[in-house]
Motif scaffolding. Sequence first.
Motif, short mmCIF file in Angstrom:
data_model
loop_
_atom_site.label_atom_id
_atom_site.label_comp_id
_atom_site.label_asym_id
_atom_site.label_seq_id
_atom_site.Cartn_x
_atom_site.Cartn_y
_atom_site.Cartn_z
N PRO A 75 0.56 0.32 -7.60
CA PRO A 75 1.14 -0.04 -6.31
C PRO A 75 1.74 -1.43 -6.34
CG PRO A 75 -1.06 0.85 -6.03
CD PRO A 75 -0.84 0.67 -7.50
N LYS A 76 2.92 -1.56 -5.74
CA LYS A 76 3.54 -2.88 -5.68
C LYS A 76 2.94 -3.66 -4.52
CE LYS A 76 7.40 -0.67 -3.41
NZ LYS A 76 8.78 -0.33 -3.46
N THR A 133 -7.23 -2.15 -1.60
CA THR A 133 -6.59 -0.88 -1.96
C THR A 133 -5.16 -1.07 -2.44
OG1 THR A 133 -5.71 -0.43 0.25
CG2 THR A 133 -7.96 0.34 -0.23
N GLY A 134 -4.60 -2.25 -2.23
CA GLY A 134 -3.19 -2.49 -2.53
C GLY A 134 -2.35 -2.55 -1.26
N LEU A 135 -2.95 -2.21 -0.13
CA LEU A 135 -2.28 -2.29 1.16
C LEU A 135 -1.99 -3.76 1.46
CD1 LEU A 135 -1.48 -1.00 3.92
CD2 LEU A 135 -3.87 -1.24 4.59
N ASN A 182 -0.24 3.13 -1.83
CA ASN A 182 0.47 3.88 -2.86
C ASN A 182 1.78 3.22 -3.26
OD1 ASN A 182 -1.44 6.06 -2.92
ND2 ASN A 182 -0.65 6.64 -0.91
N GLY A 183 2.05 2.05 -2.70
CA GLY A 183 3.28 1.34 -3.05
C GLY A 183 4.47 1.72 -2.21
N ASN A 184 4.26 2.51 -1.15
CA ASN A 184 5.35 2.94 -0.28
C ASN A 184 5.50 1.96 0.88
OD1 ASN A 184 5.71 5.39 -1.76
ND2 ASN A 184 3.89 6.17 -0.74
N GLU A 185 6.73 1.57 1.15
CA GLU A 185 6.98 0.66 2.26
C GLU A 185 6.74 1.38 3.58
OE1 GLU A 185 10.59 -1.58 2.08
OE2 GLU A 185 10.29 -2.09 -0.03
N PHE A 186 6.28 0.64 4.58
CA PHE A 186 6.05 1.22 5.90
C PHE A 186 6.36 0.20 6.97
CE2 PHE A 186 2.06 -1.00 5.26
CZ PHE A 186 1.77 -1.49 6.52
N GLU A 187 6.61 0.73 8.15
CA GLU A 187 6.74 -0.08 9.35
C GLU A 187 6.12 0.72 10.49
OE1 GLU A 187 10.14 -1.99 12.26
OE2 GLU A 187 10.50 -1.99 10.09
N PRO A 204 -15.69 -5.91 9.44
CA PRO A 204 -16.71 -5.68 8.41
C PRO A 204 -16.08 -5.53 7.02
CG PRO A 204 -17.09 -4.28 10.31
CD PRO A 204 -15.76 -4.93 10.51
N MET A 205 -16.88 -5.82 6.00
CA MET A 205 -16.38 -5.80 4.63
C MET A 205 -15.82 -4.44 4.21
SD MET A 205 -19.07 -8.18 2.57
CE MET A 205 -20.52 -8.17 3.60
N GLU A 206 -16.36 -3.35 4.73
CA GLU A 206 -15.88 -2.02 4.36
C GLU A 206 -14.41 -1.81 4.69
OE1 GLU A 206 -18.20 1.61 5.21
OE2 GLU A 206 -19.77 0.21 5.81
N ALA A 207 -13.88 -2.57 5.64
CA ALA A 207 -12.47 -2.44 6.01
C ALA A 207 -11.56 -2.75 4.83
CB ALA A 207 -12.14 -3.35 7.19
N GLY A 208 -12.07 -3.51 3.86
CA GLY A 208 -11.29 -3.86 2.68
C GLY A 208 -11.01 -2.70 1.75
N ALA A 209 -11.64 -1.55 2.00
CA ALA A 209 -11.42 -0.38 1.15
C ALA A 209 -10.63 0.71 1.87
CB ALA A 209 -12.77 0.19 0.70
N MET A 210 -10.09 0.38 3.03
CA MET A 210 -9.36 1.38 3.82
C MET A 210 -7.88 1.39 3.48
SD MET A 210 -11.13 0.88 7.56
CE MET A 210 -10.14 2.21 8.32
N GLY A 211 -7.31 2.60 3.48
CA GLY A 211 -5.88 2.76 3.30
C GLY A 211 -5.15 2.66 4.64
N LEU A 212 -3.85 2.75 4.59
CA LEU A 212 -3.00 2.58 5.77
C LEU A 212 -3.37 3.53 6.91
CD1 LEU A 212 -0.48 1.40 7.18
CD2 LEU A 212 0.86 3.17 6.00
N ASN A 213 -3.59 4.80 6.61
CA ASN A 213 -3.80 5.80 7.66
C ASN A 213 -5.26 6.20 7.83
OD1 ASN A 213 -0.99 6.07 8.41
ND2 ASN A 213 -0.73 6.98 6.40
N ASP A 214 -6.18 5.56 7.12
CA ASP A 214 -7.60 5.88 7.26
C ASP A 214 -8.08 5.41 8.63
OD1 ASP A 214 -7.54 6.77 4.64
OD2 ASP A 214 -8.41 4.93 3.83
#
Length: 179
Positions: A40-41, A59-61, A86-91, A128-138
Amino acid sequence: MNVNGIGTAGYQAWQGTRKAQQNAVKRCFAEQVNNVADTPKVYNIFTDEDMLWTGGNGTGLSYYLKYAEDSTEDDPTIIAKGVDENGNEFEKTIHINEINPKSATVVEMRALEAHMGVKKLGGFTSLPMEAGAMGLNDRTDFMDMFQKQIGDMKLLLQKKTAAYYQYSMQAYWDFMNKK
């Protein structure tokens, strides 16, 4: 002693094995090199005066938050722009009044955190620290996540950290109760 006919045709057995090992190593290395392109970029995020928050997670987010041009006091609206895990741009457009911390994404909670001005632990986050493992849509129940984090900190005898997360959780409860 030479053993012919067991390895690759015309080669001694040990030479065929070595050649197969070398080819496997070359393929493995080639796969690793090719996988670099799939990494992921990271969105290059620079702050300017109108950004509310900028950063990412494990996660790369990575993204930044700023108020939308049409944001009002009655309908505070934030634009989140960046790169997902996943390296996909979003807005995304986030209406603060529509955020439910009991079922929210990490981007929505960062927007709420920034809008409310919740004090951040160590300057990084009130989440909370767990938020650091969440993806964009989780989506998750952040209030339950806070409860778990507070319990973990108490178990570890980290009273100040537990109190901090209690403060943060209360800020988000207050937000939900004002709706």
